[in-house]
Enzyme design. Structure first.
Site, PDB file in Angstrom:
ATOM      1  N   ASP A  56       0.818  -1.303   0.142  1.00 24.75           N
ATOM      2  CA  ASP A  56       0.018   0.159   0.007  1.00 24.75           C
ATOM      3  C   ASP A  56       1.090   1.237  -0.054  1.00 24.75           C
ATOM      4  O   ASP A  56       0.631   2.267  -0.653  1.00 24.75           O
ATOM      5  CB  ASP A  56      -0.958  -0.203   1.081  1.00 24.75           C
ATOM      6  CG  ASP A  56      -0.366  -0.082   2.503  1.00 24.75           C
ATOM      7  OD1 ASP A  56       0.802  -0.801   2.293  1.00 24.75           O
ATOM      8  OD2 ASP A  56      -0.475   0.518   3.700  1.00 24.75           O
ATOM      9  N   GLU A  95       2.698   1.125   6.403  1.00 25.66           N
ATOM     10  CA  GLU A  95       2.290  -0.479   6.786  1.00 25.66           C
ATOM     11  C   GLU A  95       3.120  -1.468   5.675  1.00 25.66           C
ATOM     12  O   GLU A  95       3.116  -2.332   6.286  1.00 25.66           O
ATOM     13  CB  GLU A  95       0.679  -0.474   6.334  1.00 25.66           C
ATOM     14  CG  GLU A  95       0.088   0.534   7.381  1.00 25.66           C
ATOM     15  CD  GLU A  95      -1.639   0.473   6.830  1.00 25.66           C
ATOM     16  OE1 GLU A  95      -2.295  -0.383   6.431  1.00 25.66           O
ATOM     17  OE2 GLU A  95      -2.018   1.831   7.240  1.00 25.66           O
ATOM     18  N   GLU A 123      -2.184   9.066  -0.645  1.00 29.89           N
ATOM     19  CA  GLU A 123      -3.095   8.077  -0.156  1.00 29.89           C
ATOM     20  C   GLU A 123      -4.639   8.620  -0.014  1.00 29.89           C
ATOM     21  O   GLU A 123      -5.504   8.187  -0.418  1.00 29.89           O
ATOM     22  CB  GLU A 123      -2.733   7.685   1.392  1.00 29.89           C
ATOM     23  CG  GLU A 123      -3.978   7.003   2.162  1.00 29.89           C
ATOM     24  CD  GLU A 123      -3.415   6.394   3.602  1.00 29.89           C
ATOM     25  OE1 GLU A 123      -2.497   7.020   4.007  1.00 29.89           O
ATOM     26  OE2 GLU A 123      -3.827   5.424   4.276  1.00 29.89           O
TER      27      GLU A 123
HETATM   28  C1  BGC Z   1      -3.884   1.148   3.802  1.00 32.57           C
HETATM   29  C2  BGC Z   1      -4.759   0.612   2.614  1.00 32.57           C
HETATM   30  C3  BGC Z   1      -5.704  -0.172   2.617  1.00 32.57           C
HETATM   31  C4  BGC Z   1      -6.640   0.082   3.765  1.00 32.57           C
HETATM   32  C5  BGC Z   1      -7.750  -0.829   3.904  1.00 32.57           C
HETATM   33  C6  BGC Z   1      -4.925   1.424   4.795  1.00 32.57           C
HETATM   34  O1  BGC Z   1      -4.550   1.663   6.179  1.00 32.57           O
HETATM   35  O2  BGC Z   1      -3.026   1.950   4.065  1.00 32.57           O
HETATM   36  O3  BGC Z   1      -4.020   1.175   1.522  1.00 32.57           O
HETATM   37  O4  BGC Z   1      -6.115  -0.916   1.409  1.00 32.57           O
HETATM   38  O5  BGC Z   1      -6.082   0.669   4.816  1.00 32.57           O
HETATM   39  O6  BGC Z   1      -8.634  -0.596   4.940  1.00 32.57           O
END
Ligand code: BGC
Length: 853
Positions: free
Chosen positions: A450, A455, A738
């Protein structure tokens, strides 16, 4: 010709028995494969651009030569069978990793570790094994892997140029083995193998929660060095009880927290054979088997480039801030003259605040991203780059030096072949495209993540959304196929595909302790990656193996989607839909889209996965195709009956839901134009600004286009007010954020990542619509060039890599005329859609002009 084996040039340590051989062009050719001793193992001919090896069974650890026509290349196989392993896992004497277990709720409620980093992290282990070489070695291959991450040296020479090996896998099931050609580092007589072994993904802090020891609390390693002598004899050096271990310069090294290296503590010369390791401790043997070991597939992580600072500001007291001008994943190398014991710290961030002050946008538990170097005081100066960590950053703040040191950003990522390009005469669109490429680079690091800082998890939904765009920029089959191997390993017995993969035992346990989104194990639109990602790869590359390998897993996921548990559980929904987060504190905001849109998203994705799985079944000639198709029809009909009104309205009036309902064909024909009109109204009512979350955004422009609102699709693309792509560009983005408003005109708005590729899915539109290259049959066997001359640019050029070679197009609109030119490789059927009609294009170059408008 571009000779490749499993998409790679002259790979070594290959892990498959029937590799795909390709040469990047179609036309009748003869292929031959020989063993190194000259024995021919296969001869075949084809008119295609690739072929699956079908000769004699390939042997382990063997060099092969092959040819297509008059061009030659090579590959070597790795250790293909578990029985090839004779080595034992060696476990250095170590304090177990400090186990910290956090849940999503802990993060959200602001809990943080009480003990300082130095009391929770532990040193990197050093290992040495002496061996002697009798005679002259003509070939030396080192096979190695670890629970943890490692670097290996033979007689002080680094083996290969990979970093962070063995990479991230679902280690419970699979551990990747690297193969290095170390022939030139070996010599007659005394030799030594040296390893440094850090916690990495196995025992360090990782993932959403930043918990440690998620796969185990001790590091271990295994290796086998295969030697071949000039007289034809062979030898093997195996990791075992004769390995000695110690600790050295690395005080600690953690992928997330950072690395601390005390260069004074490095045992001088420990990687060379004449070092005395008398005081080192013998290692233990972990007793673990070798069943999980697999030859690494795909591209390793490497240093992809270096970036010098664009500016350095600050002072010795508050720290020197180097701006590299680009958000990246990687780390910083520093060089300076320092005193012995002088301690330098490097903190990393992706953005400053609106006033140019230091600001940390990456929040959470164990997300420090801080490296520390303790100098040895060499008069000529010293240089240091961390070895066992990486960060997401654009800025680094360096403290502990009187004057700014030389600092260089080292960009890390999986070393993909970058095969596509998009350029036009508009700087903002170009920047948008480059931002997508940078986010792809940073998040194609061992697994598709992501984000590369907070994360760093293999979130399934994110790559579901981004996969089509990713295929234009790079050859992503090896990389994503490797990841899909992990996804299948992580799939639960009931068919659930976890929200990210690798999914650790702690991830599973944390979900049982969590509530709300913290308890989600599998979600609509995330688990569907097992269907959508292979399908996207197949469409763009025609590599049907990716469908075959994942087909049963698709069926298992679809079976789960039939259960009441699927329809009743919480799904992430159209995650981060702008209007659901606006004006709300983040921890509250992120729950709104799941509650509001999840119940509708679930049947939508179920229907679409059934349809794509049915298509896969047709390709594979599987008997399930018809049943999957009719089930898809039933799910669509149920959705229409329960959720679409006579006049095409949905129960929740959000752009994203209309987009998905139209894209996935969930609106009955009679209500389609009303639903499309409603979508257009919703877009217009927000002033031409999008209000789509993760799952719907890839389809927004296509749906507007396909429902006759090309004007609106263009308006949304060119929109410069948030939420919009060009808002990011106008506000200095160098990567994809994001959240649309992660940075306001006056600085960061919230602690959000600036490097999430998901919303960068629009890059596919730039190739497909603005440039106008579309695959009309799998693997671009048929291509339609249909540029949008109204796209808002005056001149555009793009190309993509295909199995047949490069497909490229350029167009220019000027003085009442359009000109379109490009290349069609042999084996591709192409047509060009121009005002006033279509033209079929033979292979070769083309160049056409038309009056326009
Ligand atoms: C992540 C994402 C992910 C999402 C789903 C986030 O904290 O960074 O990109 O898909 O959570 O809940």
């Amino acid at each position: 010709m571009d000779l490749r084996v499993e998409y790679l040039v002259e790979p070594i340590g290959l892990g498959v028995r029937k590799p795909r051989l390709s040469w990047g062009s179609a036309g009748d050719v003869e292929i031959e494969v020989w063993k190194a001793d000259g024995t021919r193992v296969w001869r075949a001919s084809t008119g295609e651009a690739w072929i699956e090896y079908g000769g004699e069974r390939l042997e382990s650890d063997t060099a092969y030569r092959w040819r297509v026509g008059s061009q030659f290349s090579s590959f070597t196989t790795g250790l293909l069978d578990a029985s090839d392993w004779r080595a034992a896992w060696v476990r250095p004497v170590q304090e177990p990793a400090f186990v910290e277990r956090w849940t999503l709720t802990d993060w959200i409620t602001g809990q943080r570790p009480e003990l300082p980093v130095t009391s929770r992290l532990r040193p990197v282990q050093l290992l040495r094994q002496r061996f002697s070489v009798e005679g002259s070695v003509v070939r030396g291959r080192l096979y190695a892997s670890a629970h943890g991450i490692y670097q290996a040296w033979v007689n002080g020479v680094e083996a290969g140029d990979q970093v962070l090996a063995p990479g991230f896998d679902s280690y419970q099931d699979r551990v990747s083995v690297q193969c290095y050609d170390v022939t030139s580092s070996l010599r007659g007589g005394a030799n030594v193998l040296a390893f440094a072994l850090a916690d990495g993904w196995f025992a360090g802090r990782i993932g959403v929660t930043g918990s440690s020891a998620q796969f185990g609390d001790s590091v271990s390693a295994i290796w086998q060095l295969h030697l071949e002598y000039s007289d034809g004899s062979t030898g093997v050096v195996c990791s075992g009880g004769d390995v000695a271990g110690s600790v050295g310069g690395w005080v600690y090294a953690d992928l997330f927290v950072g690395e601390c290296y005390d260069s004074r503590a490095e045992p001088s010369g420990w990687k060379s054979h004449d070092f005395s390791d008398a005081g080192w401790a013998p290692v233990g043997l972990s007793g673990e088997g070798t069943a999980a070991l697999r030859p690494f597939s795909g591209e390793p992580i490497r240093r992809l480039g270096e970036i010098p600072p664009r500016a350095v500001t600050g002072d010795a007291e508050s720290g020197w801030v180097a701006d590299f001008g680009q958000v990246v994943a990687g780390r910083v190398r520093i060089s300076a003259v320092m005193a012995a014991g002088q301690t330098v710290t490097l903190e990393h961030t992706e953005t400053l605040d609106g006033d140019g002050n230091w600001y940390t946008n990456i929040a959470g538990i164990n997300k420090e991203q801080t490296d520390t170097y303790i100098a040895s005081g060499l008069a000529e100066g010293e240089s240091w780059e961390p070895a066992f960590t990486f960060h997401g950053f654009r800025y680094v703040r360096i403290k502990g030096v009187d004057s700014p040191p030389d600092a260089t950003a080292i960009v890390l990522g999986s070393d993909l072949a970058w095969t596509g390009e998009f350029r036009c005469d508009d700087a903002r669109l170009n920047r948008l495209h480059e931002n997508v490429v940078w986010s792809q680079k940073a998040n194609f690091l061992s697994i598709p993540t992501d984000c590369p800082q907070r994360e760093r998890a293999g979130w399934t939904g994110d790559i579901l959304v981004f996969a089509p765009a990713a295929t234009n920029n790079a050859q992503v089959v090896p990389f994503l196929r490797r990841w899909l191997d992990n996804v299948r390993a992580d799939q639960l017995a009931d068919g659930r595909v976890p929200i990210y993969s690798p999914y650790s035992p702690w991830d599973a346990e944390a979900a049982t302790l969590g509530t709300g989104i913290g308890a989600v194990v599998a979600s609509a639109g995330w688990g569907d990656a097992i269907v959508h990602v292979p399908w996207a790869l197949y469409e763009r590359t025609a590599d049907h193996r990716v469908l075959a390998e994942n087909f049963d897993a698709m069926l298992a996921w679809i079976a789960y989607q039939r259960t009441p548990e699927y329809s009743e559980s919480l799904h992430f929904g159209d995650w981060l839909t702008p209007s659901t987060i606006e004006g709300r504190p983040l921890h509250e905001a992120i729950g709104v889209a799941p509650a509001l849109t999840g119940p509708l998203i679930a049947p939508m994705f179920r229907a679409q996965s059934l349809t794509l799985a049915a298509r896969a079944a047709r390709v594979l000639g599987r008997p399930e195709a018809a049943e999957l198709e009719s089930e898809a029809g039933r799910v669509r009909a149920e959705f229409a009956a329960s959720s679409v009104s006579e006049d095409g309205r949905l129960p929740v009036e959000l752009q994203g839901l209309y987009v998905l309902a139209l894209a996935f064909d969930l609106i009955p024909a009679r209500a389609r134009s009303a639903a499309a009109a409603r979508l257009a109204e919703l877009v217009e009512s927000r002033g031409g600004r999008l209000d789509t979350g993760f799952l719907s955004v890839p389809h927004l422009l296509d749906v507007l286009w396909d429902t006759g609102r090309r004007d609106l699709a263009r308006r949304v693309l060119w929109q410069s007010e948030a939420p919009s792509w060009l808002y990011q560009v106008d506000n200095g983005a160098t990567s994809i954020w994001e959240s649309w408003d992660a940075v306001g005109p006056d600085g960061p708005r919230r602690e959000l990542s600036l490097n999430h590729y998901a919303f960068g899915c629009v890059d596919d539109w730039l190739y497909r619509r603005v440039a106008g290259i579309r695959a009309a049959a799998p693997g671009y066997r048929e291509v339609v060039f249909e540029p949008d001359f109204e796209a808002g640019a005056g001149e555009v050029r793009a190309h993509v890599g295909t199995p047949f070679g490069r497909v490229g197009v350029g167009w220019r609109r000027r003085d009442g005329e359009v000109r379109v030119w490009g290349t069609v490789p042999e084996g591709v059927v192409a047509r060009l859609v121009l005002p006033g009609g279509e033209i079929s294009l033979p292979a070769g170059e083309f160049d056409h002009r038309r009056r326009y408008p």
